[in-house]
Design a protein around this motif. Sequence first.
Motif, PDB file in Angstrom:
ATOM      1  N   GLU A  50      -9.057 -17.919   8.918  1.00 15.99           N
ATOM      2  CA  GLU A  50      -9.250 -16.625   8.679  1.00 15.99           C
ATOM      3  C   GLU A  50      -8.065 -15.514   8.416  1.00 15.99           C
ATOM      4  O   GLU A  50      -7.749 -14.414   7.932  1.00 15.99           O
ATOM      5  N   ARG A  51      -7.394 -16.350   9.659  1.00 17.89           N
ATOM      6  CA  ARG A  51      -6.255 -15.437   9.986  1.00 17.89           C
ATOM      7  C   ARG A  51      -4.606 -15.132   8.642  1.00 17.89           C
ATOM      8  O   ARG A  51      -4.121 -13.787   8.057  1.00 17.89           O
ATOM      9  N   LEU A  52      -5.112 -16.546   8.216  1.00 18.88           N
ATOM     10  CA  LEU A  52      -4.070 -16.688   6.635  1.00 18.88           C
ATOM     11  C   LEU A  52      -4.662 -15.486   5.619  1.00 18.88           C
ATOM     12  O   LEU A  52      -3.869 -15.425   4.637  1.00 18.88           O
ATOM     13  N   ARG A  53      -5.705 -15.568   5.568  1.00 21.20           N
ATOM     14  CA  ARG A  53      -6.680 -14.681   4.407  1.00 21.20           C
ATOM     15  C   ARG A  53      -6.759 -13.848   4.877  1.00 21.20           C
ATOM     16  O   ARG A  53      -6.010 -12.493   3.512  1.00 21.20           O
ATOM     17  N   SER A  54      -6.023 -13.234   5.721  1.00 18.49           N
ATOM     18  CA  SER A  54      -6.033 -11.795   6.254  1.00 18.49           C
ATOM     19  C   SER A  54      -4.608 -11.312   5.764  1.00 18.49           C
ATOM     20  O   SER A  54      -4.386 -10.401   5.496  1.00 18.49           O
ATOM     21  N   SER A  55      -3.708 -12.357   6.385  1.00 17.92           N
ATOM     22  CA  SER A  55      -2.296 -12.075   5.696  1.00 17.92           C
ATOM     23  C   SER A  55      -1.131 -11.531   4.790  1.00 17.92           C
ATOM     24  O   SER A  55      -0.709 -11.110   4.466  1.00 17.92           O
ATOM     25  N   LEU A  56      -2.459 -13.057   3.566  1.00 15.63           N
ATOM     26  CA  LEU A  56      -2.096 -13.379   2.170  1.00 15.63           C
ATOM     27  C   LEU A  56      -2.810 -11.537   1.319  1.00 15.63           C
ATOM     28  O   LEU A  56      -1.574 -10.957   0.876  1.00 15.63           O
ATOM     29  N   LEU A  57      -3.859 -10.486   2.215  1.00 19.27           N
ATOM     30  CA  LEU A  57      -4.742  -9.816   2.268  1.00 19.27           C
ATOM     31  C   LEU A  57      -3.321  -8.587   2.170  1.00 19.27           C
ATOM     32  O   LEU A  57      -3.184  -7.415   1.102  1.00 19.27           O
ATOM     33  N   VAL A  58      -3.357  -9.066   3.418  1.00 17.43           N
ATOM     34  CA  VAL A  58      -2.138  -7.928   3.303  1.00 17.43           C
ATOM     35  C   VAL A  58      -0.810  -7.927   2.450  1.00 17.43           C
ATOM     36  O   VAL A  58      -0.610  -6.752   2.093  1.00 17.43           O
ATOM     37  N   ALA A  59      -0.550  -8.507   2.500  1.00 22.95           N
ATOM     38  CA  ALA A  59       0.458  -9.302   1.952  1.00 22.95           C
ATOM     39  C   ALA A  59       0.506  -8.466   0.160  1.00 22.95           C
ATOM     40  O   ALA A  59       1.266  -7.460  -0.304  1.00 22.95           O
ATOM     41  N   LEU A  60      -0.160  -8.697  -0.149  1.00 19.41           N
ATOM     42  CA  LEU A  60      -1.320  -8.086  -1.635  1.00 19.41           C
ATOM     43  C   LEU A  60      -1.129  -6.595  -1.821  1.00 19.41           C
ATOM     44  O   LEU A  60      -0.620  -5.854  -2.722  1.00 19.41           O
ATOM     45  N   ILE A  61      -1.569  -6.614  -1.186  1.00 17.08           N
ATOM     46  CA  ILE A  61      -2.021  -4.701  -0.460  1.00 17.08           C
ATOM     47  C   ILE A  61      -0.713  -3.534  -0.261  1.00 17.08           C
ATOM     48  O   ILE A  61      -0.850  -2.787  -1.018  1.00 17.08           O
ATOM     49  N   ALA A  62      -0.331  -4.993   0.116  1.00 13.37           N
ATOM     50  CA  ALA A  62       0.836  -3.881   0.972  1.00 13.37           C
ATOM     51  C   ALA A  62       2.381  -4.245   0.025  1.00 13.37           C
ATOM     52  O   ALA A  62       3.412  -3.326   0.013  1.00 13.37           O
ATOM     53  N   GLY A  63       2.275  -4.596  -1.375  1.00  9.56           N
ATOM     54  CA  GLY A  63       2.861  -5.147  -2.354  1.00  9.56           C
ATOM     55  C   GLY A  63       3.968  -6.195  -1.542  1.00  9.56           C
ATOM     56  O   GLY A  63       5.050  -5.973  -2.810  1.00  9.56           O
ATOM     57  N   LEU A 235      -4.733  -3.116  -7.691  1.00 15.43           N
ATOM     58  CA  LEU A 235      -3.701  -2.091  -8.335  1.00 15.43           C
ATOM     59  C   LEU A 235      -3.961  -0.897  -7.839  1.00 15.43           C
ATOM     60  O   LEU A 235      -3.771  -0.278  -6.520  1.00 15.43           O
ATOM     61  N   MET A 236      -5.937  -1.028  -7.715  1.00 15.54           N
ATOM     62  CA  MET A 236      -6.118   0.381  -7.326  1.00 15.54           C
ATOM     63  C   MET A 236      -6.322   0.386  -5.166  1.00 15.54           C
ATOM     64  O   MET A 236      -6.768   1.153  -4.427  1.00 15.54           O
ATOM     65  N   LEU A 237      -6.625  -0.934  -5.219  1.00 17.51           N
ATOM     66  CA  LEU A 237      -6.378  -0.925  -3.536  1.00 17.51           C
ATOM     67  C   LEU A 237      -5.484  -0.847  -3.077  1.00 17.51           C
ATOM     68  O   LEU A 237      -4.908  -0.238  -2.082  1.00 17.51           O
ATOM     69  N   GLN A 238      -3.877  -0.934  -3.442  1.00 19.16           N
ATOM     70  CA  GLN A 238      -2.412  -0.737  -3.725  1.00 19.16           C
ATOM     71  C   GLN A 238      -2.342   0.538  -3.839  1.00 19.16           C
ATOM     72  O   GLN A 238      -1.850   1.624  -2.748  1.00 19.16           O
ATOM     73  N   ASP A 239      -2.971   1.090  -4.769  1.00 21.79           N
ATOM     74  CA  ASP A 239      -2.583   3.048  -4.645  1.00 21.79           C
ATOM     75  C   ASP A 239      -3.744   3.624  -3.680  1.00 21.79           C
ATOM     76  O   ASP A 239      -2.830   4.521  -3.064  1.00 21.79           O
ATOM     77  N   ILE A 240      -4.987   2.546  -3.364  1.00 18.55           N
ATOM     78  CA  ILE A 240      -5.343   3.748  -1.580  1.00 18.55           C
ATOM     79  C   ILE A 240      -4.522   3.462  -0.239  1.00 18.55           C
ATOM     80  O   ILE A 240      -4.484   4.141   0.339  1.00 18.55           O
TER      81      ILE A 240
END
Length: 348
Positions: A50-63, A235-240
């Motif tokens: 779960e920590r890996l999932r969260s880290s991947l999503l943070v990196a993806l959303i943060a670009g 891209l919507m998540l990144q914009d928000i």
Amino acid sequence: MELQQEQQRQGEPSIHGDGRGAPSEAELARAADVLRGISEAYSAKMVGQERLRSSLLVALIAGGHILLESVPGLAKTTAASTLADTVSGRFKRIQCTPDLLPSDITGNQVYDASSGSFRTVLGPVHANFVLLDEINRSSAKTQSAMLEAMQEHQTTIGGEVHRLPKPFLVMATQNPIEQEGTYALPEAQLDRFLLKEIVEYPSPQEEFAVLERIDTGALDPEHHVRSTATLDDVLMLQDIARRIHVSPAIRNYIVGLSYVTRNPAAYIGEERARYVKYGASPRGSIAFLQCSRALALLNGRAHVLPEDIQTLRHLVLRHRVLLTFEAEADGVRSEELIDAVFAAVPTP
């Protein structure tokens, strides 16, 4: 200069990243639905992590891009490909070896005998999700070519510029237990990774569940999870996320933390400070700003809390707070010194 004086010099920043105001409740609700679907699809194949999932999503959303470190066999490739499946993204895996050439990653021009001309063949880096497996096994020249693509979001082949797709996420892995035939990433290149995650062994219960999923076929390479979102949703998540509120107090907190990593003696003591070779560059402060917004969005908030910064401390700083040889000899880990820095800086 003392930390308080340094913080007082910071000007009043704009409230939101692009001046368009905070996300609306409807936008936050839409983001929550998209993130819930991605997480559920991810968990349908992945066990734990779960920590890996969260880290991947943070990196993806943060670009940004993420460096993953672990021993072999901890499902890093599966996690990366599964995340790509959940958002209908193109996924490419590149196995790094000492003889890997930059053109093997970025692409090349090949001669077409039928037309008597050269044509451009784009390399595997032209995908939404790129896994660089064992990046430290590739030569410095190849590493530089990849990191240029990460920074500029483009490649140049035969004098022609080719833009990389959006979103674009690089997940590089390195194995900490095998150092023969490897090329350690220079500190300046490490700094270009937004986050560094250390993937740990699963618990006995999780490992038992892995064996069960193997029997059911859920972990077969041909088995893909269903897509619950699209690249436009990402891209919507990144914009928000760019519009998540970060107060001046939080910004000063970030600046103060970075300042203390560069001037540790007065704050964490001479005994610990002698283990710090270099502190975090301004990229560390930028990473805290971007990633804290992404983490706040993951938690359904339109504003960043000090707890977000504290949660991210190891991810953002473990590859930016560089230690001396003495620290390695004494078995001192960067996480210990990072915790000492956070204990020394007052929480707003």
